[in-house]
Design a protein around this motif. Structure first.
Motif, PDB file in Angstrom:
ATOM      1  N   TRP A  31       0.786  -1.092   0.042  1.00 59.64           N
ATOM      2  CA  TRP A  31       0.041  -0.153  -0.081  1.00 59.64           C
ATOM      3  C   TRP A  31       0.755   1.228   0.089  1.00 59.64           C
ATOM      4  CZ3 TRP A  31      -0.791   3.864   3.443  1.00 59.64           C
ATOM      5  CH2 TRP A  31      -1.720   4.965   3.161  1.00 59.64           C
ATOM      6  N   GLY A  32       1.861   1.210   0.769  1.00 56.74           N
ATOM      7  CA  GLY A  32       2.835   2.307   0.737  1.00 56.74           C
ATOM      8  C   GLY A  32       3.561   2.469  -0.575  1.00 56.74           C
ATOM      9  N   PHE A  33       3.920   1.361  -1.042  1.00 60.24           N
ATOM     10  CA  PHE A  33       4.482   1.644  -2.245  1.00 60.24           C
ATOM     11  C   PHE A  33       3.516   2.122  -3.379  1.00 60.24           C
ATOM     12  CE2 PHE A  33       5.649  -0.400  -6.635  1.00 60.24           C
ATOM     13  CZ  PHE A  33       6.715  -0.022  -6.819  1.00 60.24           C
ATOM     14  N   LYS A  34       2.467   1.558  -3.308  1.00 60.39           N
ATOM     15  CA  LYS A  34       1.126   2.137  -4.315  1.00 60.39           C
ATOM     16  C   LYS A  34       1.143   3.691  -4.222  1.00 60.39           C
ATOM     17  CE  LYS A  34      -3.566   1.685  -5.443  1.00 60.39           C
ATOM     18  NZ  LYS A  34      -4.709   1.046  -4.848  1.00 60.39           N
ATOM     19  N   VAL A  35       1.111   3.964  -2.875  1.00 58.69           N
ATOM     20  CA  VAL A  35       0.645   5.648  -2.789  1.00 58.69           C
ATOM     21  C   VAL A  35       1.989   6.298  -3.122  1.00 58.69           C
ATOM     22  CG1 VAL A  35       0.608   7.015  -0.877  1.00 58.69           C
ATOM     23  CG2 VAL A  35      -0.988   5.226  -1.022  1.00 58.69           C
ATOM     24  N   ALA A  36       3.107   5.972  -2.862  1.00 61.35           N
ATOM     25  CA  ALA A  36       4.249   6.725  -3.252  1.00 61.35           C
ATOM     26  C   ALA A  36       4.466   6.655  -4.761  1.00 61.35           C
ATOM     27  CB  ALA A  36       5.625   5.916  -2.560  1.00 61.35           C
ATOM     28  N   MET A  37       4.362   5.665  -5.600  1.00 65.89           N
ATOM     29  CA  MET A  37       4.406   5.679  -6.846  1.00 65.89           C
ATOM     30  C   MET A  37       3.486   6.513  -7.419  1.00 65.89           C
ATOM     31  SD  MET A  37       6.924   4.113  -7.809  1.00 65.89           S
ATOM     32  CE  MET A  37       7.514   4.787  -6.671  1.00 65.89           C
ATOM     33  N   LYS A  38       1.941   6.528  -6.853  1.00 62.45           N
ATOM     34  CA  LYS A  38       1.011   7.664  -7.506  1.00 62.45           C
ATOM     35  C   LYS A  38       1.564   8.822  -7.348  1.00 62.45           C
ATOM     36  CE  LYS A  38      -3.580   5.269  -7.835  1.00 62.45           C
ATOM     37  NZ  LYS A  38      -4.819   5.230  -7.455  1.00 62.45           N
ATOM     38  N   SER A  39       1.858   9.139  -6.267  1.00 60.71           N
ATOM     39  CA  SER A  39       2.078  10.682  -5.899  1.00 60.71           C
ATOM     40  C   SER A  39       3.364  10.992  -6.762  1.00 60.71           C
ATOM     41  CB  SER A  39       2.827  10.607  -4.434  1.00 60.71           C
ATOM     42  OG  SER A  39       1.546  10.352  -3.457  1.00 60.71           O
ATOM     43  N   THR A  40       4.460   9.989  -6.880  1.00 59.78           N
ATOM     44  CA  THR A  40       5.697  10.319  -7.557  1.00 59.78           C
ATOM     45  C   THR A  40       5.301  10.695  -9.259  1.00 59.78           C
ATOM     46  OG1 THR A  40       7.031   9.110  -6.193  1.00 59.78           O
ATOM     47  CG2 THR A  40       7.868   9.584  -8.468  1.00 59.78           C
ATOM     48  N   THR A  41       4.418   9.869  -9.718  1.00 60.51           N
ATOM     49  CA  THR A  41       4.127   9.893 -10.827  1.00 60.51           C
ATOM     50  C   THR A  41       3.162  11.195 -11.164  1.00 60.51           C
ATOM     51  OG1 THR A  41       1.980   8.499 -10.993  1.00 60.51           O
ATOM     52  CG2 THR A  41       4.262   7.473 -11.773  1.00 60.51           C
ATOM     53  N   MET A  42       2.361  11.540 -10.201  1.00 57.94           N
ATOM     54  CA  MET A  42       1.357  12.722 -10.410  1.00 57.94           C
ATOM     55  C   MET A  42       2.419  13.862 -10.440  1.00 57.94           C
ATOM     56  SD  MET A  42      -1.820  13.767  -8.376  1.00 57.94           S
ATOM     57  CE  MET A  42      -1.037  14.302  -6.937  1.00 57.94           C
ATOM     58  N   ILE A  43       3.363  14.032  -9.294  1.00 59.76           N
ATOM     59  CA  ILE A  43       4.237  15.185  -9.483  1.00 59.76           C
ATOM     60  C   ILE A  43       5.095  15.033 -10.662  1.00 59.76           C
ATOM     61  CG2 ILE A  43       6.222  15.893  -8.125  1.00 59.76           C
ATOM     62  CD1 ILE A  43       5.098  14.898  -5.745  1.00 59.76           C
ATOM     63  N   LEU A  44       5.598  14.045 -11.216  1.00 64.30           N
ATOM     64  CA  LEU A  44       6.376  14.152 -12.463  1.00 64.30           C
ATOM     65  C   LEU A  44       5.572  14.614 -13.695  1.00 64.30           C
ATOM     66  CD1 LEU A  44       9.112  13.394 -13.703  1.00 64.30           C
ATOM     67  CD2 LEU A  44       8.222  11.067 -14.173  1.00 64.30           C
ATOM     68  N   LYS A  45       4.535  14.258 -13.848  1.00 66.24           N
ATOM     69  CA  LYS A  45       3.613  14.759 -14.931  1.00 66.24           C
ATOM     70  C   LYS A  45       3.156  16.029 -14.771  1.00 66.24           C
ATOM     71  CE  LYS A  45       0.353  11.121 -14.437  1.00 66.24           C
ATOM     72  NZ  LYS A  45      -0.867  10.336 -14.396  1.00 66.24           N
ATOM     73  N   PHE A  46       2.906  16.638 -13.420  1.00 63.59           N
ATOM     74  CA  PHE A  46       2.792  18.037 -13.185  1.00 63.59           C
ATOM     75  C   PHE A  46       3.969  18.814 -13.691  1.00 63.59           C
ATOM     76  CE2 PHE A  46       2.691  21.693 -10.476  1.00 63.59           C
ATOM     77  CZ  PHE A  46       1.385  22.159 -10.743  1.00 63.59           C
ATOM     78  N   THR A  47       5.004  18.380 -13.231  1.00 61.92           N
ATOM     79  CA  THR A  47       6.273  19.101 -13.511  1.00 61.92           C
ATOM     80  C   THR A  47       6.399  19.106 -15.127  1.00 61.92           C
ATOM     81  OG1 THR A  47       7.229  18.420 -11.608  1.00 61.92           O
ATOM     82  CG2 THR A  47       8.689  19.154 -13.115  1.00 61.92           C
ATOM     83  N   LEU A  48       6.367  18.022 -15.687  1.00 63.09           N
ATOM     84  CA  LEU A  48       6.401  17.949 -17.095  1.00 63.09           C
ATOM     85  C   LEU A  48       5.438  19.035 -17.914  1.00 63.09           C
ATOM     86  CD1 LEU A  48       8.010  16.668 -19.485  1.00 63.09           C
ATOM     87  CD2 LEU A  48       6.171  15.006 -19.620  1.00 63.09           C
ATOM     88  N   ILE A  49       4.273  19.031 -17.412  1.00 63.36           N
ATOM     89  CA  ILE A  49       3.198  19.921 -18.048  1.00 63.36           C
ATOM     90  C   ILE A  49       3.512  21.146 -17.696  1.00 63.36           C
ATOM     91  CG2 ILE A  49       0.858  20.698 -17.826  1.00 63.36           C
ATOM     92  CD1 ILE A  49       0.178  17.592 -17.543  1.00 63.36           C
ATOM     93  N   LEU A  50       4.072  21.579 -16.608  1.00 61.10           N
ATOM     94  CA  LEU A  50       4.464  23.011 -16.283  1.00 61.10           C
ATOM     95  C   LEU A  50       5.720  23.712 -17.058  1.00 61.10           C
ATOM     96  CD1 LEU A  50       3.580  25.031 -14.080  1.00 61.10           C
ATOM     97  CD2 LEU A  50       5.456  24.206 -12.765  1.00 61.10           C
TER      98      LEU A  50
END
Length: 116
Positions: A31-50
């Motif tokens: 569960w921790g791995f899943k949450v960490a990966m979702k958060s990381t990918t969301m931040i990465l996508k947001f950074t790329l779009i920005l």
């Protein structure tokens, strides 16, 4: 006889408790791995779009400043006008930052952490 049965049942309970704790630990690791990966990918996508949006904004701003400067025969005036526009936009964003920025981000991360 009775003590042997109690001893066997106690050992069985201990084995089941141990298996339960191991399974729970494995579940929370996943569960921790899943949450960490979702958060990381969301931040990465947001950074790329920005980053892409920033490049478009930069070149669009320079083009607009040059166009305004050409129209008024003063490039400095064009860049000053675009800079003033960004100053006003920054001030307005500062006034409404809680509603526009903090709310949606908090809502999205709450959704990731508590709904999964």
């Amino acid at each position: 006889m009775v003590f042997d049965e109690i001893k066997e049942k106690t050992e069985n309970i201990q084995d089941q408790a141990h298996a339960y704790f191991e399974t729970s630990a494995s579940y929370y690791k996943l569960w921790g791995f899943k949450v960490a990966m979702k958060s990381t990918t969301m931040i990465l996508k947001f950074t790329l779009i920005l980053l892409c949006f920033s490049m478009v904004l930069l070149f669009g701003s320079v083009a607009a400043a040059l166009a305004i400067g050409t129209y008024y025969n003063s490039y400095a005036f064009g860049f000053l006008l675009i800079g003033g526009f960004y100053l006003v936009a920054t001030f307005l964003l500062f006034l409404v930052k809680d509603k526009i920025i903090e709310g949606p981000i908090l809502e999205k991360f709450s959704e990731i952490f508590f709904n999964d």
